[in-house]
Write an enzyme that holds these catalytic residues in place. Structure first.
Site, short mmCIF file in Angstrom:
data_model
loop_
_atom_site.label_atom_id
_atom_site.label_comp_id
_atom_site.label_asym_id
_atom_site.label_seq_id
_atom_site.Cartn_x
_atom_site.Cartn_y
_atom_site.Cartn_z
N GLU A 226 0.89 -1.18 0.00
CA GLU A 226 0.00 0.00 0.00
C GLU A 226 0.91 1.21 0.00
O GLU A 226 1.54 1.53 1.02
CB GLU A 226 -0.88 0.01 1.25
CG GLU A 226 -1.89 -1.12 1.26
CD GLU A 226 -3.02 -0.86 2.24
OE1 GLU A 226 -4.07 -1.49 2.07
OE2 GLU A 226 -2.87 -0.07 3.18
N CYS A 261 -2.24 9.07 2.50
CA CYS A 261 -1.96 8.50 1.18
C CYS A 261 -3.00 8.97 0.19
O CYS A 261 -2.72 9.11 -1.00
CB CYS A 261 -1.93 6.99 1.25
SG CYS A 261 -3.39 6.28 1.99
P1 NAD Z 1 8.48 4.74 4.49
O1 NAD Z 1 8.53 4.04 3.20
O2 NAD Z 1 9.53 5.75 4.79
O3 NAD Z 1 8.50 3.71 5.71
C1 NAD Z 1 7.51 2.74 5.91
C2 NAD Z 1 8.03 1.62 6.79
O4 NAD Z 1 9.08 0.93 6.10
C3 NAD Z 1 8.62 2.09 8.12
O5 NAD Z 1 8.22 1.19 9.12
C4 NAD Z 1 10.12 2.00 7.86
O6 NAD Z 1 10.87 1.80 9.03
C5 NAD Z 1 10.20 0.78 6.95
N1 NAD Z 1 11.39 0.66 6.11
C6 NAD Z 1 12.16 1.64 5.60
N2 NAD Z 1 13.14 1.12 4.82
C7 NAD Z 1 12.98 -0.22 4.84
C8 NAD Z 1 13.65 -1.32 4.22
N3 NAD Z 1 14.70 -1.14 3.43
N4 NAD Z 1 13.20 -2.57 4.45
C9 NAD Z 1 12.12 -2.78 5.24
N5 NAD Z 1 11.45 -1.80 5.85
C10 NAD Z 1 11.86 -0.52 5.66
O7 NAD Z 1 7.03 5.42 4.54
P2 NAD Z 1 6.40 6.34 5.68
O8 NAD Z 1 7.08 7.67 5.68
O9 NAD Z 1 6.29 5.61 6.96
O10 NAD Z 1 4.91 6.53 5.16
C11 NAD Z 1 4.55 7.51 4.23
C12 NAD Z 1 4.24 6.90 2.89
O11 NAD Z 1 3.30 5.85 3.05
C13 NAD Z 1 3.61 7.87 1.92
O12 NAD Z 1 4.15 7.66 0.64
C14 NAD Z 1 2.14 7.45 1.95
O13 NAD Z 1 1.42 7.82 0.80
C15 NAD Z 1 2.25 5.99 2.11
N6 NAD Z 1 1.00 5.41 2.65
C16 NAD Z 1 0.21 4.65 1.85
C17 NAD Z 1 -1.00 4.14 2.34
C18 NAD Z 1 -1.92 3.33 1.47
O14 NAD Z 1 -2.86 2.77 2.01
N7 NAD Z 1 -1.73 3.22 0.17
C19 NAD Z 1 -1.38 4.42 3.64
C20 NAD Z 1 -0.54 5.19 4.43
C21 NAD Z 1 0.65 5.69 3.92
#
Ligand code: NAD
Length: 454
Positions: A226, A261
């Protein structure tokens, strides 16, 4: 690891993060415990979630307070999020048994054919901070109901909430080795991708989602992503109440400080009403008071990640350099907390990052269009495809426009909403697979064909 209050810059708590060794131990325990959990009836597992729901209601005020402290979300919006989670759980309580029961689908001579569902096994839920209850519930709840053990990594920006979720699920009776929290930043998330898990379910940005999908591709296990959006909204010339639509658009842009999002990320307005619409939108956006998220009158709290202030500033500078005009805001609010002015831009086009790349903040560009065809072309001019909205008085025309837009969700005369009963899925860089609805239950199972000869 420090938990920092983004509204004040203060460290409010310290967390001990996981190591390769603690993660391996947690994994071994979850692996050993999962078969017993998976052998329960669906109705029994649903009962645990019903109890969890009651506990969320009981602790509403504490949950909301900690959510505000760690994300900077205005307190009322934190309460709304917890209440939204409680409401969303209704779908799973009502429908899980119906969708997950084995079903006789055919008889062939003396052979009965059944469609049944097995849990995947032990799965990872790597989660985001912007709506930690809502996006978490999309994944760990159906995963648990389907009989999986869950290794849950909350975002490093919402670990207090991750801890509350864990506490309440365990208090509801879900065993500690079935719902297993893992704390830390992306490097800890990456450790999960090295484990031999049976599924990876991620909520977050496109770059991280792509990295995770690539890291686990060779395992040949289900991956659900997502991801972000660049969600468009189109206003046709026939709407009767421009002020009401501008009000709804301002909310779609600014709710949760634009860190959703499915926030409205770009707006297209028909030429005939453009000037009046912009006047109204500026008025409505100006009314969104920025300030201390603990203050009841605040509508835009702090931006959760400090580094994001510069990202948004750069998008605005890029747009200005290419000819955009700032009608409102446009600047970082200097001080210890992370605050940004609600920002309205016109004279924008698709050469500008602000109309192409996810902004994830209180910033909107509004573009003038001459026809539905032009609006549709611009709305589809994106690598993302999460949600799209049309405000239009004519239902048939509005639905026709939506049918031509490539996104997982379409809204007519509304925006920025999610329902447990409908699939939540993205096209392109917005994701892979679906959560919520029956599709969001089946995502956490392996279908099984049973041929029973009597
Ligand atoms: P992010 O990608 O920075 O981090 C998300 C998660 O991934 C965190 O728990 C982080 O610690 C982890 N992570 C980071 N690098 C990793 C790796 N290499 N391997 C495994 N895990 C790793 O995103 P964010 O800042 O937490 O969230 C914001 C983003 O999420 C925005 O782009 C938003 O649109 C999206 N989002 C989408 C939805 C949806 O339903 N489509 C919902 C909420 C947020």
């Amino acid at each position: 690891m420090d938990v920092i209050n983004p509204a004040t810059g203060e460290v409010i708590e310290k967390f001990v993060t996981d190591t390769p060794q603690t993660i391996e131990e947690k994994y071994q325990e979850a692996r050993a415990a999962q078969p017993e959990w998976g052998a329960l009836m669906v109705s029994e597992r649903v009962e645990y979630i019903a109890k969890f729901r009651e506990l969320m209601k009981r602790d509403l005020d504490t949950l909301a307070l900690d959510l505000t402290k760690e994300t900077g979300k205005p307190l009322q919006q934190s309460k709304n999020e917890v209440l939204g989670g409680i409401n969303k759980l209704k779908f799973f309580l009502e429908k899980s048994e119906e969708y997950l029961s084995a079903e006789k689908v055919n008889e062939d001579g003396n052979t009965e054919e059944f469609l049944a569902y097995d849990p995947l096994g032990v799965i990872a839920n790597i989660s985001a901070w912007n709506y930690p209850y809502l996006v978490g519930i999309n994944i760990f709840v159906p995963a648990l109901i389907c009989g999986n053990a869950v290794m849950y990594k909350p975002s490093e920006f919402s670990m207090l909430t991750g801890r509350h979720i864990t506490r309440l699920l365990h208090e509801a009776g879900i065993p500690e080795d079935i719902f297993v929290p893992v704390y830390g930043d992306g490097s800890v998330g990456a450790l999960l991708t090295a484990l031999p898990l049976d599924g990876y379910f991620f909520t977050g940005s496109y770059p991280t989602g792509k990295k995770i999908a690539e890291a686990v591709a060779g395992k040949l296990v289900p991956v659900g992503l997502e991801l972000g959006g660049k969600d468009p909204l189109y206003v046709t010339e026939d709407i009767s109440d421009i002020e009401a639509v501008a009000d709804a658009v301002a909310e779609g842009v600014l709710y949760n400080n634009g860190q959703s999002c499915c926030s409205v990320e770009r707006v297209y307005v028909h030429d005939d009403i453009f000037d009046e619409f912009i006047t109204q939108l500026k008025k409505k956006m100006s009314a969104w008071k920025v300030g201390n998220p603990m203050d009841e009158s605040t509508m835009c709290g702090a931006i959760t990640r400090r580094s994001h202030l510069d990202y948004m500033k750069a998008q605005i500078e890029d747009a200005k350099a290419k000819g955009a005009k700032v009608l409102l805001g446009g600047k970082i609010i200097e001080g210890k907390g992370n605050f940004f002015e609600p920002t309205l831009l016109i004279n924008v086009d698709h050469e500008m990052d602000v109309m192409i790349e996810e902004t994830f903040g209180p910033v909107i560009g509004v573009m003038r269009v001459e026809s539905d065809e032009e609006a549709i072309e611009l709305m589809n001019d994106t690598d993302f495809g999460l949600t799209s909205s049309v405000y239009c008085a004519d239902e048939e025309r509005g639905e026709e426009i939506l049918s031509q837009i490539h996104s997982g969700t379409g809204y007519l005369n509304c925006c920025d909403r999610v329902s447990g009963y409908l699939p939540w899925s993205g096209r392109g860089r917005s994701g892979l697979g679906s959560t919520l609805s029956k599709h969001g239950l089946y995502a956490f199972c392996n279908p099984k064909g049973l041929h029973i000869r009597l």
